[in-house]
Scaffold this motif. Structure first.
Motif, PDB file in Angstrom:
ATOM      1  N   ILE A 144      32.601  40.793  36.580  1.00  0.00           N
ATOM      2  CA  ILE A 144      33.075  41.896  35.793  1.00  0.00           C
ATOM      3  C   ILE A 144      34.610  41.866  35.922  1.00  0.00           C
ATOM      4  O   ILE A 144      35.569  41.747  34.987  1.00  0.00           O
ATOM      5  CB  ILE A 144      32.497  43.015  35.347  1.00  0.00           C
ATOM      6  CG1 ILE A 144      31.025  42.983  35.059  1.00  0.00           C
ATOM      7  CG2 ILE A 144      33.226  44.057  34.580  1.00  0.00           C
ATOM      8  CD1 ILE A 144      30.402  44.286  35.201  1.00  0.00           C
ATOM      9  N   ILE A 145      35.005  42.034  37.133  1.00  0.00           N
ATOM     10  CA  ILE A 145      36.442  41.995  37.549  1.00  0.00           C
ATOM     11  C   ILE A 145      37.229  40.609  37.280  1.00  0.00           C
ATOM     12  O   ILE A 145      38.423  40.881  36.627  1.00  0.00           O
ATOM     13  CB  ILE A 145      36.434  42.534  38.851  1.00  0.00           C
ATOM     14  CG1 ILE A 145      35.963  43.853  39.422  1.00  0.00           C
ATOM     15  CG2 ILE A 145      37.817  42.448  39.533  1.00  0.00           C
ATOM     16  CD1 ILE A 145      36.503  44.992  38.434  1.00  0.00           C
ATOM     17  N   ARG A 146      36.537  39.584  37.689  1.00  0.00           N
ATOM     18  CA  ARG A 146      37.049  38.355  37.350  1.00  0.00           C
ATOM     19  C   ARG A 146      37.483  38.213  35.733  1.00  0.00           C
ATOM     20  O   ARG A 146      38.420  37.252  35.485  1.00  0.00           O
ATOM     21  CB  ARG A 146      36.163  37.114  37.721  1.00  0.00           C
ATOM     22  CG  ARG A 146      35.911  37.252  39.301  1.00  0.00           C
ATOM     23  CD  ARG A 146      36.947  36.665  40.081  1.00  0.00           C
ATOM     24  NE  ARG A 146      36.832  36.581  41.486  1.00  0.00           N
ATOM     25  CZ  ARG A 146      37.533  36.218  42.415  1.00  0.00           C
ATOM     26  NH1 ARG A 146      38.868  36.111  42.133  1.00  0.00           N
ATOM     27  NH2 ARG A 146      37.314  36.355  43.589  1.00  0.00           N
ATOM     28  N   LYS A 147      36.559  38.556  35.120  1.00  0.00           N
ATOM     29  CA  LYS A 147      36.582  38.250  33.697  1.00  0.00           C
ATOM     30  C   LYS A 147      37.641  39.191  32.907  1.00  0.00           C
ATOM     31  O   LYS A 147      38.569  38.759  32.090  1.00  0.00           O
ATOM     32  CB  LYS A 147      35.304  38.542  33.044  1.00  0.00           C
ATOM     33  CG  LYS A 147      35.212  38.527  31.420  1.00  0.00           C
ATOM     34  CD  LYS A 147      33.923  39.084  30.887  1.00  0.00           C
ATOM     35  CE  LYS A 147      33.964  38.975  29.257  1.00  0.00           C
ATOM     36  NZ  LYS A 147      32.583  39.228  28.767  1.00  0.00           N
ATOM     37  N   LEU A 180      45.962  37.820  34.149  1.00  0.00           N
ATOM     38  CA  LEU A 180      46.561  38.040  35.563  1.00  0.00           C
ATOM     39  C   LEU A 180      46.388  36.953  36.430  1.00  0.00           C
ATOM     40  O   LEU A 180      45.646  36.313  36.727  1.00  0.00           O
ATOM     41  CB  LEU A 180      45.651  39.076  36.349  1.00  0.00           C
ATOM     42  CG  LEU A 180      45.691  40.389  35.300  1.00  0.00           C
ATOM     43  CD1 LEU A 180      44.949  41.412  36.154  1.00  0.00           C
ATOM     44  CD2 LEU A 180      46.997  41.040  35.228  1.00  0.00           C
ATOM     45  N   PRO A 181      47.679  36.656  37.308  1.00  0.00           N
ATOM     46  CA  PRO A 181      47.535  35.448  38.227  1.00  0.00           C
ATOM     47  C   PRO A 181      46.535  35.894  39.364  1.00  0.00           C
ATOM     48  O   PRO A 181      46.635  34.714  40.155  1.00  0.00           O
ATOM     49  CB  PRO A 181      48.931  35.687  38.722  1.00  0.00           C
ATOM     50  CG  PRO A 181      49.533  36.999  38.546  1.00  0.00           C
ATOM     51  CD  PRO A 181      48.727  37.434  37.451  1.00  0.00           C
ATOM     52  N   THR A 182      45.842  36.690  39.468  1.00  0.00           N
ATOM     53  CA  THR A 182      44.909  36.897  40.767  1.00  0.00           C
ATOM     54  C   THR A 182      43.541  36.610  40.031  1.00  0.00           C
ATOM     55  O   THR A 182      42.624  36.694  40.957  1.00  0.00           O
ATOM     56  CB  THR A 182      45.039  38.240  41.235  1.00  0.00           C
ATOM     57  OG1 THR A 182      44.969  39.313  39.969  1.00  0.00           O
ATOM     58  CG2 THR A 182      46.398  38.576  41.819  1.00  0.00           C
ATOM     59  N   ALA A 183      43.346  36.128  38.993  1.00  0.00           N
ATOM     60  CA  ALA A 183      41.985  36.078  38.321  1.00  0.00           C
ATOM     61  C   ALA A 183      41.029  35.197  39.283  1.00  0.00           C
ATOM     62  O   ALA A 183      39.805  35.274  39.356  1.00  0.00           O
ATOM     63  CB  ALA A 183      42.067  35.406  36.831  1.00  0.00           C
ATOM     64  N   LYS A 184      41.521  34.140  39.712  1.00  0.00           N
ATOM     65  CA  LYS A 184      40.801  33.281  40.756  1.00  0.00           C
ATOM     66  C   LYS A 184      40.979  33.264  42.300  1.00  0.00           C
ATOM     67  O   LYS A 184      41.011  32.496  42.957  1.00  0.00           O
ATOM     68  CB  LYS A 184      41.177  31.659  40.150  1.00  0.00           C
ATOM     69  CG  LYS A 184      40.451  31.519  38.717  1.00  0.00           C
ATOM     70  CD  LYS A 184      40.631  30.202  38.504  1.00  0.00           C
ATOM     71  CE  LYS A 184      40.199  29.824  37.103  1.00  0.00           C
ATOM     72  NZ  LYS A 184      40.382  28.465  36.634  1.00  0.00           N
ATOM     73  N   ALA A 185      41.670  34.487  42.479  1.00  0.00           N
ATOM     74  CA  ALA A 185      42.338  34.632  44.022  1.00  0.00           C
ATOM     75  C   ALA A 185      40.835  34.703  44.697  1.00  0.00           C
ATOM     76  O   ALA A 185      39.727  35.403  44.600  1.00  0.00           O
ATOM     77  CB  ALA A 185      42.847  36.039  44.216  1.00  0.00           C
ATOM     78  N   PRO A 186      41.000  34.268  46.107  1.00  0.00           N
ATOM     79  CA  PRO A 186      39.905  34.217  46.844  1.00  0.00           C
ATOM     80  C   PRO A 186      39.586  35.716  47.253  1.00  0.00           C
ATOM     81  O   PRO A 186      40.117  36.576  47.188  1.00  0.00           O
ATOM     82  CB  PRO A 186      40.277  33.339  48.114  1.00  0.00           C
ATOM     83  CG  PRO A 186      41.804  33.609  47.906  1.00  0.00           C
ATOM     84  CD  PRO A 186      41.995  33.344  46.589  1.00  0.00           C
ATOM     85  N   GLU A 187      38.255  35.822  47.751  1.00  0.00           N
ATOM     86  CA  GLU A 187      37.770  37.038  48.341  1.00  0.00           C
ATOM     87  C   GLU A 187      38.599  37.522  49.396  1.00  0.00           C
ATOM     88  O   GLU A 187      39.003  36.858  50.206  1.00  0.00           O
ATOM     89  CB  GLU A 187      36.230  37.112  48.674  1.00  0.00           C
ATOM     90  CG  GLU A 187      35.191  37.303  47.418  1.00  0.00           C
ATOM     91  CD  GLU A 187      35.228  38.323  46.572  1.00  0.00           C
ATOM     92  OE1 GLU A 187      35.055  39.234  47.150  1.00  0.00           O
ATOM     93  OE2 GLU A 187      35.595  38.038  45.380  1.00  0.00           O
ATOM     94  N   SER A 188      38.853  38.907  49.474  1.00  0.00           N
ATOM     95  CA  SER A 188      39.601  39.424  50.576  1.00  0.00           C
ATOM     96  C   SER A 188      38.604  39.406  51.901  1.00  0.00           C
ATOM     97  O   SER A 188      37.348  39.399  51.812  1.00  0.00           O
ATOM     98  CB  SER A 188      39.856  40.914  50.476  1.00  0.00           C
ATOM     99  OG  SER A 188      38.736  41.568  49.986  1.00  0.00           O
ATOM    100  N   GLN A 189      39.212  39.414  52.920  1.00  0.00           N
ATOM    101  CA  GLN A 189      38.575  39.193  54.174  1.00  0.00           C
ATOM    102  C   GLN A 189      38.462  40.644  54.693  1.00  0.00           C
ATOM    103  O   GLN A 189      39.274  41.644  54.554  1.00  0.00           O
ATOM    104  CB  GLN A 189      39.268  38.388  55.683  1.00  0.00           C
ATOM    105  CG  GLN A 189      39.896  37.048  54.923  1.00  0.00           C
ATOM    106  CD  GLN A 189      38.616  36.263  54.857  1.00  0.00           C
ATOM    107  OE1 GLN A 189      37.732  36.375  55.696  1.00  0.00           O
ATOM    108  NE2 GLN A 189      38.404  35.232  53.928  1.00  0.00           N
TER     109      GLN A 189
END
Length: 338
Positions: free
Chosen positions: A171-174, A181-190
């Protein structure tokens, strides 16, 4: 309408959190906190700061960057390394939330005249019966309440978690994609942002020592007492006792690690230090449970005092671990196991 400082990390969660607040009609200011100086960390560095600025530009909100790298080094990294040296199990994420995000960053938001600080954490804070409560997020898979227990009770009214009701990360990605937003495909945070490969590799050293059985006989060699934790069963240098063996004791002064049965270190009564309670324990009649590790199952509590928890059944807890108490989904508070 509230004036809200939204912490932007350069990741998708904080980006969508800010976007949601804007769509709700709030006056939002984006704030990036730089925690590390190099590119080796997974977030909150110069690169992710540039991404956070692009997010603010896309959302058309003011943007500000602050340097908290000295505080992060002292209160999170050095604290974790000191714990390891002293045979304790550190939890850097808890310390980061306690000191950096919900003390220093919240203070920064107040100095900017904001009504509240918003972050992309998965948790809930809401008012009930004239009292603010913290709860688990709707998504158990993403819930981060285990790391949020040190948040002061007085600050709950000044913190907003816009993602608390999200059921799934998709839902967040969508929402991010739909908002451009430029972060739509950003990797998961560690989980450990400054040491993506783990604290042991971050330390970059080995201190070989003896592995002992419960009688004190030498049965193997380890790479350093700080490379293992109480209760650990795997990665013990190939030592075999003919039955399941666990780390039941560490002596950081002698640099020895002792293996034995689970019963040798499981405890029913746990003493706590550095406690923080978000509710009056005297008003709670029962039904309490606790997590002793992130995403671990909740364990039923038989009795609780300000600095002590008695579980219904023995649990395996290492000194330094956070123990977080719940009443249903509500976070009652917690402390650090001694």
């Amino acid at each position: 309408m509230l004036k809200i400082v939204a912490a932007l990390s350069g990741g998708v969660d904080s980006s969508v959190a800010a976007q949601r607040l804007i769509r709700q009609g709030h006056d939002v200011i984006g704030l990036f906190m730089r925690l590390t100086e190099g590119e080796g960390s997974a977030c909150c560095n110069i690169r992710t700061g540039q991404t956070a600025r692009r997010v603010a530009d896309k959302l058309k909100i003011p943007f500000m960057a602050v340097d908290y790298s000295e505080s992060f080094r002292k209160n999170v990294i050095d604290h974790a390394l000191n714990n390891l040296d002293n045979g304790l199990t550190p939890n850097p994420c808890v310390e980061c939330n306690r000191k950096v995000k919900f003390e220093e960053l919240l203070g920064q938001a107040k100095r900017m005249g904001a009504d509240a600080l918003a972050t992309g954490h998965y948790g809930k804070i809401f008012k009930k019966n004239n009292e603010y409560e913290m709860h688990e997020a709707k998504s158990q898979k993403k819930d981060q309440s285990y790391f949020l227990w040190p948040t002061s009770k007085n600050s709950l009214s000044e913190i907003i978690f816009p993602l608390g009701d999200v059921e799934d990360k998709s839902i967040i990605r969508k929402e991010a994609a739909e908002g451009g937003l430029p972060t739509a495909k950003a990797p998961e945070s560690q989980d450990l942002c400054f040491a993506p490969e783990g604290l042991v590799k971050f330390i970059g050293k080995e201190e070989p020592g003896e592995i002992l059985d419960i009688k004190g006989n030498v049965i193997g060699e380890h790479k350093g007492h700080f490379t293992v934790t109480l209760g650990q069963r795997r990665g013990l240098g190939g030592v075999a006792l003919g039955k399941p063996a666990y780390v039941v004791q560490k002596d950081h002064k002698k640099n020895t690690v002792t293996l034995g049965d689970r019963d040798h270190f499981a405890r029913q009564k746990i003493n706590l230090t550095r406690v923080n309670w978000l509710a009056d324990l005297n008003t709670l009649s029962g039904g309490l449970s606790a997590r002793i590790r992130y995403r671990g199952s909740k364990r039923s509590i038989e009795q609780i005092k300000k600095h002590q928890i008695v579980f219904q059944d023995p649990v395996t807890v290492a000194s330094g671990q956070s123990i977080v108490v719940y009443l249903g989904t509500r976070v009652i508070g917690g402390g650090v196991a001694q």
